[in-house]
Scaffold this motif. Structure first.
Motif, mmCIF file in Angstrom:
data_model
loop_
_atom_site.group_PDB
_atom_site.id
_atom_site.type_symbol
_atom_site.label_atom_id
_atom_site.label_comp_id
_atom_site.label_asym_id
_atom_site.label_seq_id
_atom_site.Cartn_x
_atom_site.Cartn_y
_atom_site.Cartn_z
ATOM 1 N N GLY A 117 0.806 -1.213 0.000
ATOM 2 C CA GLY A 117 0.000 0.000 0.000
ATOM 3 C C GLY A 117 0.837 1.260 0.000
ATOM 4 N N ARG A 118 1.993 1.200 0.638
ATOM 5 C CA ARG A 118 2.861 2.376 0.742
ATOM 6 C C ARG A 118 3.566 2.680 -0.573
ATOM 7 N NH1 ARG A 118 6.554 1.986 5.797
ATOM 8 N NH2 ARG A 118 4.557 2.497 6.784
ATOM 9 N N TYR A 119 3.957 1.645 -1.312
ATOM 10 C CA TYR A 119 4.813 1.871 -2.477
ATOM 11 C C TYR A 119 4.180 1.536 -3.827
ATOM 12 C CZ TYR A 119 8.427 2.430 1.034
ATOM 13 O OH TYR A 119 9.141 2.871 2.111
ATOM 14 N N VAL A 120 3.132 0.745 -3.835
ATOM 15 C CA VAL A 120 2.514 0.352 -5.111
ATOM 16 C C VAL A 120 1.053 0.795 -5.183
ATOM 17 C CG1 VAL A 120 1.993 -1.547 -6.690
ATOM 18 C CG2 VAL A 120 4.063 -1.635 -5.279
ATOM 19 N N CYS A 121 0.249 0.334 -4.262
ATOM 20 C CA CYS A 121 -1.183 0.667 -4.283
ATOM 21 C C CYS A 121 -1.399 1.973 -3.522
ATOM 22 C CB CYS A 121 -1.995 -0.472 -3.665
ATOM 23 S SG CYS A 121 -3.760 -0.400 -4.057
ATOM 24 N N THR A 122 -0.797 3.031 -4.032
ATOM 25 C CA THR A 122 -0.804 4.323 -3.363
ATOM 26 C C THR A 122 -2.176 4.992 -3.457
ATOM 27 O OG1 THR A 122 0.113 5.248 -5.395
ATOM 28 C CG2 THR A 122 1.664 4.713 -3.647
ATOM 29 N N ALA A 123 -2.390 5.987 -2.594
ATOM 30 C CA ALA A 123 -3.728 6.557 -2.458
ATOM 31 C C ALA A 123 -4.205 7.276 -3.710
ATOM 32 C CB ALA A 123 -3.757 7.499 -1.258
ATOM 33 N N ARG A 124 -3.426 8.225 -4.206
ATOM 34 C CA ARG A 124 -3.912 9.082 -5.280
ATOM 35 C C ARG A 124 -3.790 8.459 -6.664
ATOM 36 N NH1 ARG A 124 -1.976 15.241 -3.638
ATOM 37 N NH2 ARG A 124 -3.067 15.306 -1.623
ATOM 38 N N LYS A 125 -2.685 7.771 -6.890
ATOM 39 C CA LYS A 125 -2.473 7.196 -8.222
ATOM 40 C C LYS A 125 -1.783 5.848 -8.068
ATOM 41 C CE LYS A 125 -0.843 8.342 -12.869
ATOM 42 N NZ LYS A 125 -0.089 9.307 -13.700
ATOM 43 N N PRO A 126 -2.571 4.791 -7.878
ATOM 44 C CA PRO A 126 -1.958 3.467 -7.721
ATOM 45 C C PRO A 126 -1.143 3.072 -8.941
ATOM 46 C CG PRO A 126 -4.329 3.287 -8.092
ATOM 47 C CD PRO A 126 -4.042 4.737 -7.865
ATOM 48 N N ARG A 127 -0.054 2.392 -8.679
ATOM 49 C CA ARG A 127 0.862 2.019 -9.763
ATOM 50 C C ARG A 127 0.464 0.660 -10.340
ATOM 51 N NH1 ARG A 127 6.553 2.792 -6.889
ATOM 52 N NH2 ARG A 127 7.276 2.122 -8.952
ATOM 53 N N CYS A 128 -0.752 0.620 -10.857
ATOM 54 C CA CYS A 128 -1.314 -0.640 -11.357
ATOM 55 C C CYS A 128 -0.473 -1.314 -12.441
ATOM 56 C CB CYS A 128 -2.743 -0.413 -11.847
ATOM 57 S SG CYS A 128 -3.847 0.237 -10.576
ATOM 58 N N PRO A 129 0.103 -0.559 -13.399
ATOM 59 C CA PRO A 129 0.898 -1.227 -14.446
ATOM 60 C C PRO A 129 2.111 -1.968 -13.899
ATOM 61 C CG PRO A 129 0.292 0.992 -15.134
ATOM 62 C CD PRO A 129 -0.061 0.888 -13.678
ATOM 63 N N GLU A 130 2.586 -1.573 -12.712
ATOM 64 C CA GLU A 130 3.761 -2.214 -12.115
ATOM 65 C C GLU A 130 3.393 -3.218 -11.035
ATOM 66 O OE1 GLU A 130 6.451 0.901 -10.796
ATOM 67 O OE2 GLU A 130 5.457 2.265 -12.196
ATOM 68 N N CYS A 131 2.106 -3.405 -10.776
ATOM 69 C CA CYS A 131 1.647 -4.215 -9.651
ATOM 70 C C CYS A 131 1.673 -5.704 -9.986
ATOM 71 C CB CYS A 131 0.235 -3.788 -9.270
ATOM 72 S SG CYS A 131 -0.480 -4.766 -7.931
ATOM 73 N N LEU A 132 2.292 -6.496 -9.121
ATOM 74 C CA LEU A 132 2.411 -7.922 -9.402
ATOM 75 C C LEU A 132 1.123 -8.687 -9.134
ATOM 76 C CD1 LEU A 132 4.464 -9.793 -6.630
ATOM 77 C CD2 LEU A 132 3.281 -7.659 -6.233
ATOM 78 N N ILE A 133 0.117 -8.024 -8.544
ATOM 79 C CA ILE A 133 -1.159 -8.706 -8.314
ATOM 80 C C ILE A 133 -2.302 -8.005 -9.053
ATOM 81 C CG2 ILE A 133 -0.454 -9.646 -6.084
ATOM 82 C CD1 ILE A 133 -2.134 -7.412 -4.758
ATOM 83 N N ALA A 134 -1.970 -7.205 -10.057
ATOM 84 C CA ALA A 134 -2.992 -6.419 -10.759
ATOM 85 C C ALA A 134 -4.054 -7.308 -11.408
ATOM 86 C CB ALA A 134 -2.336 -5.535 -11.818
ATOM 87 N N ASP A 135 -3.647 -8.461 -11.904
ATOM 88 C CA ASP A 135 -4.609 -9.342 -12.570
ATOM 89 C C ASP A 135 -5.554 -10.022 -11.587
ATOM 90 O OD1 ASP A 135 -2.196 -10.676 -11.728
ATOM 91 O OD2 ASP A 135 -2.949 -12.492 -12.701
ATOM 92 N N LEU A 136 -5.202 -9.998 -10.308
ATOM 93 C CA LEU A 136 -6.038 -10.604 -9.274
ATOM 94 C C LEU A 136 -6.887 -9.561 -8.550
ATOM 95 C CD1 LEU A 136 -3.227 -12.850 -7.743
ATOM 96 C CD2 LEU A 136 -5.024 -13.592 -9.321
ATOM 97 N N CYS A 137 -6.470 -8.317 -8.639
ATOM 98 C CA CYS A 137 -7.147 -7.214 -7.966
ATOM 99 C C CYS A 137 -8.508 -6.950 -8.609
ATOM 100 C CB CYS A 137 -6.260 -5.971 -8.046
ATOM 101 S SG CYS A 137 -7.042 -4.450 -7.478
#
Length: 224
Positions: free
Chosen positions: A183-203
């Motif tokens: 949550g601190r470094y990837v799924c951030t509050a204002r602009k989540p870094r979805c393209p870099e997220c290793l669980i984006a396909d599960l989210c």
């Protein structure tokens, strides 16, 4: 979120970071307790800067009491709400000596009876110091649990219970740290870094941040 998807989320987080740790710097359970008490509405970085100075001078309940309120405030005045935190820390130090021989108790009720120690702080201590599978729900975990669909809830207590029910037993010991860091470094509050997220396909978040467009080829714009 179904159990299979939840298991895969934590399996991936574990693969990338098998031994997650708090970013607060500490050497003893007491130092961690003080650091967590200071961390409310403050960054770990700012807390670490303050405690580096404080713990070099005083890192036991007796030593902090010896500083007195003004002496303690001088070390933590860069931290938000330092006046209230100083008073709570001094009262907590006195109670640790009076009731627990100066040691940090393992019992939840005893921890939450300390001034300035709520359920979240108690969960951090029980998990990080004593290895219990607790879930300290801060703003990052609350956001992440709701956004991903992992454990939706309207209150921190509801999210905590949802995560305790949802996180597979094999991952419960470290889940708290994985989620905070994610949550601190990837799924951030204002602009989540979805393209870099290793669980984006599960989210299950419906409004994922789109990938950045590929840079245009400057040769296409050369004037002939």
């Amino acid at each position: 979120m179904n159990a299979e998807k939840s298991h895969e989320i934590f399996a991936r987080l574990c693969t990338v970071n098998p031994n997650p740790r708090t970013e607060l710097v500490y050497r003893t359970p007491f130092e961690l307790l003080i650091a967590v008490m200071l961390s409310a509405q403050a960054t770990d970085k700012s807390v670490n800067q303050a405690t580096a100075r404080l713990f070099a001078r005083a890192n036991t309940p007796e030593a902090i009491l010896a500083l007195g309120e003004d002496g303690l405030k001088a070390h933590i005045r860069t931290i938000g709400l330092f006046n209230t935190k100083a008073r709570n820390i001094l009262r907590t130090c006195a109670l640790l000596i009076e009731r627990h021989g100066g040691a940090v108790p393992r019992d939840r009720a005893a921890l939450e009876a300390l001034p300035g120690v709520g359920r979240k702080t108690a969960n951090v201590i029980l998990n990080t110091v004593f290895g219990e599978p607790t879930m300290a729900v801060d703003t990052h975990i609350f956001r992440l649990a709701n956004r991903t669909g992992l454990a939706p809830g309207k209150t921190p207590a509801a999210v905590e219970q949802g995560l305790l029910n949802q996180v597979p037993r094999e991952f419960q010991r470290n889940a708290h740290h994985w989620l905070i860091l994610h949550g601190r470094y990837v799924c951030t509050a204002r602009k989540p870094r979805c393209p870099e997220c290793l669980i984006a396909d599960l989210c299950e978040y419906p409004d994922k941040t789109p990938p950045h467009p590929a840079p245009s080829n400057t040769l296409d714009h050369v004037q002939h």
